[in-house]
Design a protein around this motif. Structure first.
Motif, PDB file in Angstrom:
ATOM      1  N   LYS A 176       0.703  -0.986  -0.295  1.00 40.01           N
ATOM      2  CA  LYS A 176       0.505  -0.131   0.273  1.00 40.01           C
ATOM      3  C   LYS A 176       0.897   1.562  -0.138  1.00 40.01           C
ATOM      4  CE  LYS A 176      -4.349  -1.517   1.761  1.00 40.01           C
ATOM      5  NZ  LYS A 176      -5.782  -1.333   2.741  1.00 40.01           N
ATOM      6  N   ALA A 177       0.371   2.173  -0.763  1.00 35.48           N
ATOM      7  CA  ALA A 177       0.680   3.696  -0.516  1.00 35.48           C
ATOM      8  C   ALA A 177       0.236   4.499   0.550  1.00 35.48           C
ATOM      9  CB  ALA A 177       0.789   4.050  -2.032  1.00 35.48           C
ATOM     10  N   LYS A 178       1.038   5.640   0.985  1.00 34.12           N
ATOM     11  CA  LYS A 178       0.278   6.071   1.558  1.00 34.12           C
ATOM     12  C   LYS A 178      -0.069   7.584   0.888  1.00 34.12           C
ATOM     13  CE  LYS A 178       2.122   8.580   5.751  1.00 34.12           C
ATOM     14  NZ  LYS A 178       2.360   8.503   7.074  1.00 34.12           N
ATOM     15  N   ILE A 179      -0.530   8.250   0.854  1.00 33.40           N
ATOM     16  CA  ILE A 179      -0.685   9.622  -0.410  1.00 33.40           C
ATOM     17  C   ILE A 179      -1.371  10.806  -0.184  1.00 33.40           C
ATOM     18  CG2 ILE A 179      -0.461   8.078  -2.573  1.00 33.40           C
ATOM     19  CD1 ILE A 179      -3.852   8.286  -3.201  1.00 33.40           C
ATOM     20  N   LYS A 180      -1.635  11.793   0.016  1.00 35.50           N
ATOM     21  CA  LYS A 180      -2.190  12.783  -0.320  1.00 35.50           C
ATOM     22  C   LYS A 180      -3.183  13.296  -0.861  1.00 35.50           C
ATOM     23  CE  LYS A 180      -2.117  17.194   2.539  1.00 35.50           C
ATOM     24  NZ  LYS A 180      -1.223  18.336   3.168  1.00 35.50           N
ATOM     25  N   LEU A 181      -4.069  13.664  -1.132  1.00 34.63           N
ATOM     26  CA  LEU A 181      -4.733  14.660  -1.878  1.00 34.63           C
ATOM     27  C   LEU A 181      -5.394  16.353  -1.919  1.00 34.63           C
ATOM     28  CD1 LEU A 181      -5.686  11.201  -2.828  1.00 34.63           C
ATOM     29  CD2 LEU A 181      -6.695  12.572  -4.214  1.00 34.63           C
ATOM     30  N   ALA A 182      -5.195  16.993  -1.882  1.00 34.92           N
ATOM     31  CA  ALA A 182      -5.586  17.967  -1.936  1.00 34.92           C
ATOM     32  C   ALA A 182      -6.777  18.988  -2.922  1.00 34.92           C
ATOM     33  CB  ALA A 182      -4.494  19.306  -1.691  1.00 34.92           C
ATOM     34  N   LEU A 183      -6.642  20.533  -2.789  1.00 32.73           N
ATOM     35  CA  LEU A 183      -7.696  21.071  -4.110  1.00 32.73           C
ATOM     36  C   LEU A 183      -7.366  22.353  -3.658  1.00 32.73           C
ATOM     37  CD1 LEU A 183     -10.159  21.482  -5.873  1.00 32.73           C
ATOM     38  CD2 LEU A 183     -11.248  22.892  -3.615  1.00 32.73           C
ATOM     39  N   GLU A 184      -6.365  22.974  -4.976  1.00 30.97           N
ATOM     40  CA  GLU A 184      -5.703  23.859  -5.084  1.00 30.97           C
ATOM     41  C   GLU A 184      -6.539  24.996  -5.077  1.00 30.97           C
ATOM     42  OE1 GLU A 184      -2.572  24.182  -8.357  1.00 30.97           O
ATOM     43  OE2 GLU A 184      -1.778  22.562  -7.760  1.00 30.97           O
TER      44      GLU A 184
ATOM     45  N   GLY B 108      -4.152  -0.364  -8.342  1.00 33.43           N
ATOM     46  CA  GLY B 108      -5.491  -0.785  -9.386  1.00 33.43           C
ATOM     47  C   GLY B 108      -6.559   0.233  -8.466  1.00 33.43           C
ATOM     48  N   THR B 109      -6.293   0.856  -7.903  1.00 35.82           N
ATOM     49  CA  THR B 109      -7.849   1.929  -6.514  1.00 35.82           C
ATOM     50  C   THR B 109      -8.318   2.004  -7.407  1.00 35.82           C
ATOM     51  OG1 THR B 109      -6.612   0.913  -4.854  1.00 35.82           O
ATOM     52  CG2 THR B 109      -7.722   3.027  -4.323  1.00 35.82           C
ATOM     53  N   TYR B 110      -9.161   2.938  -7.375  1.00 42.11           N
ATOM     54  CA  TYR B 110      -9.691   3.934  -7.640  1.00 42.11           C
ATOM     55  C   TYR B 110     -10.227   4.497  -6.736  1.00 42.11           C
ATOM     56  CZ  TYR B 110      -9.684   1.156 -12.166  1.00 42.11           C
ATOM     57  OH  TYR B 110      -9.007   0.697 -13.344  1.00 42.11           O
ATOM     58  N   ILE B 111      -9.583   6.285  -7.256  1.00 42.96           N
ATOM     59  CA  ILE B 111     -10.379   7.222  -6.701  1.00 42.96           C
ATOM     60  C   ILE B 111     -11.056   7.963  -6.783  1.00 42.96           C
ATOM     61  CG2 ILE B 111      -9.804   8.671  -3.688  1.00 42.96           C
ATOM     62  CD1 ILE B 111      -6.592   7.149  -4.175  1.00 42.96           C
ATOM     63  N   ASP B 112     -12.645   8.719  -5.833  1.00 40.22           N
ATOM     64  CA  ASP B 112     -13.681   9.295  -6.796  1.00 40.22           C
ATOM     65  C   ASP B 112     -13.598  10.721  -5.617  1.00 40.22           C
ATOM     66  OD1 ASP B 112     -14.774  10.107  -8.734  1.00 40.22           O
ATOM     67  OD2 ASP B 112     -16.130   8.245  -8.152  1.00 40.22           O
ATOM     68  N   VAL B 113     -12.830  11.799  -6.396  1.00 33.90           N
ATOM     69  CA  VAL B 113     -12.888  13.218  -5.626  1.00 33.90           C
ATOM     70  C   VAL B 113     -14.155  14.280  -5.814  1.00 33.90           C
ATOM     71  CG1 VAL B 113     -10.748  14.945  -4.500  1.00 33.90           C
ATOM     72  CG2 VAL B 113      -9.972  12.549  -5.266  1.00 33.90           C
ATOM     73  N   THR B 114     -14.432  14.574  -4.593  1.00 35.57           N
ATOM     74  CA  THR B 114     -15.864  14.653  -5.388  1.00 35.57           C
ATOM     75  C   THR B 114     -15.235  16.804  -4.332  1.00 35.57           C
ATOM     76  OG1 THR B 114     -17.193  14.644  -2.823  1.00 35.57           O
ATOM     77  CG2 THR B 114     -17.552  13.877  -5.632  1.00 35.57           C
ATOM     78  N   LEU B 115     -15.957  17.663  -4.581  1.00 37.77           N
ATOM     79  CA  LEU B 115     -16.110  19.174  -3.256  1.00 37.77           C
ATOM     80  C   LEU B 115     -16.887  19.061  -2.188  1.00 37.77           C
ATOM     81  CD1 LEU B 115     -17.028  21.667  -5.592  1.00 37.77           C
ATOM     82  CD2 LEU B 115     -15.020  21.736  -4.867  1.00 37.77           C
ATOM     83  N   ASP B 116     -16.259  19.578  -1.292  1.00 40.03           N
ATOM     84  CA  ASP B 116     -17.348  18.891   0.372  1.00 40.03           C
ATOM     85  C   ASP B 116     -17.881  19.822  -0.599  1.00 40.03           C
ATOM     86  OD1 ASP B 116     -17.804  18.390   2.890  1.00 40.03           O
ATOM     87  OD2 ASP B 116     -16.120  18.123   3.553  1.00 40.03           O
ATOM     88  N   ALA B 117     -19.092  20.084   0.970  1.00 42.72           N
ATOM     89  CA  ALA B 117     -20.230  20.296   0.549  1.00 42.72           C
ATOM     90  C   ALA B 117     -20.562  21.595   2.095  1.00 42.72           C
ATOM     91  CB  ALA B 117     -22.299  20.045   1.058  1.00 42.72           C
ATOM     92  N   ASN B 118     -19.094  21.244   2.879  1.00 44.84           N
ATOM     93  CA  ASN B 118     -19.530  21.554   3.821  1.00 44.84           C
ATOM     94  C   ASN B 118     -17.738  22.455   4.163  1.00 44.84           C
ATOM     95  OD1 ASN B 118     -21.148  21.318   5.433  1.00 44.84           O
ATOM     96  ND2 ASN B 118     -20.624  19.215   5.746  1.00 44.84           N
TER      97      ASN B 118
ATOM     98  N   ILE C 109     -12.302  18.763  -0.338  1.00 43.86           N
ATOM     99  CA  ILE C 109     -12.840  17.899  -1.008  1.00 43.86           C
ATOM    100  C   ILE C 109     -12.804  17.233   0.041  1.00 43.86           C
ATOM    101  CG2 ILE C 109     -11.491  19.108  -2.971  1.00 43.86           C
ATOM    102  CD1 ILE C 109      -9.212  16.842  -2.725  1.00 43.86           C
ATOM    103  N   LYS C 110     -13.852  16.035  -0.640  1.00 42.35           N
ATOM    104  CA  LYS C 110     -14.002  14.351  -0.422  1.00 42.35           C
ATOM    105  C   LYS C 110     -13.577  13.550  -0.746  1.00 42.35           C
ATOM    106  CE  LYS C 110     -18.158  14.490  -0.400  1.00 42.35           C
ATOM    107  NZ  LYS C 110     -19.596  13.890  -0.010  1.00 42.35           N
ATOM    108  N   CYS C 111     -12.583  12.382  -0.932  1.00 44.72           N
ATOM    109  CA  CYS C 111     -11.713  11.354  -1.440  1.00 44.72           C
ATOM    110  C   CYS C 111     -13.265  10.241  -0.784  1.00 44.72           C
ATOM    111  CB  CYS C 111     -10.525  11.318  -0.695  1.00 44.72           C
ATOM    112  SG  CYS C 111      -9.265  12.589  -1.193  1.00 44.72           S
TER     113      CYS C 111
END
Length: 196
Positions: A80-88, A109-119, A123-125
């Motif tokens: 497993k890889a430890k990663i971070k995602l962030a909205l610019e 092979g993992t798929y990560i869906d990213v959307t805007l957080d309503a609050n 972002i939400k992953c």
């Protein structure tokens, strides 16, 4: 005679080593990020200095890890890889990760869906199965394939918006104008491809 033995014990191991290196280089591991936001997503590994890069709005991008050059990308034991995602932010300096995107442990092979957080601006992953992936939602102009300024039921079906179409058609003319389209998109669950 001496030269032959020397060549046998030096060139053969070197060739085998080169083959092993080539084989390791070919073993690329990756995970996929689907960016459903209207801003750039930055993706990087937290266990090393390797920068995965930036993913444009509403796109799907593969993040590749090469075990030969980046051994910390995927852990040897847990794979497993430890990663971070962030909205610019618009100025490109501030990053918004939210609770679900700051520390993700992903397998190849993992798929990560990213959307805007309503609050707020974060972002939400969510890690999803491949069969759950839906293409990012198009803009009104992209969805309006015949360019007549409205979305009919056929065009809505093409972007997975036919379910509950009548709920979004507030003027009951069997078409969505830009305002109705925006109202539908705001109630759209991008993780499953159907409206809430």
């Amino acid at each position: 005679m001496f030269i032959k033995k020397f060549l046998k014990f030096t060139i053969l191991p070197a060739a085998l080593l080169a083959m092993a290196v080539t084989s390791a280089a070919a073993e690329e591991k990756m995970f996929t990020v689907i960016n459903h936001t209207n801003s750039v997503i930055r993706v990087w590994g937290k266990s090393n200095d390797f920068k995965f890069g930036r993913i444009k709005p509403k796109t799907i991008a593969d993040c590749t890890c090469n075990a030969l050059y980046n051994k910390d990308c995927f852990d040897k034991k847990g794979e497993k890889a430890k990663i971070k995602l962030a909205l610019e932010s618009e100025d490109g300096t501030t990053l918004y990760s939210g609770d679900t995107c700051a520390k993700l442990y992903v397998s190849p092979g993992t798929y990560i869906d990213v959307t805007l957080d309503a609050n707020g601006p974060n972002i939400k992953c969510a890690i999803v199965d491949k069969y759950e992936i839906r293409q990012p939602i198009p803009s009104f102009d992209e969805a309006d394939s015949n360019k007549d300024g409205k979305i009919d039921e056929q065009e809505a079906e093409a972007i997975q918006l036919k379910t509950n179409f009548k709920d979004f058609d507030t003027d009951l003319n069997n078409e969505l104008n830009p305002k109705e389209f925006d109202g539908a998109i705001n109630k759209f669950n991008v993780f499953r491809g159907v409206p809430f």
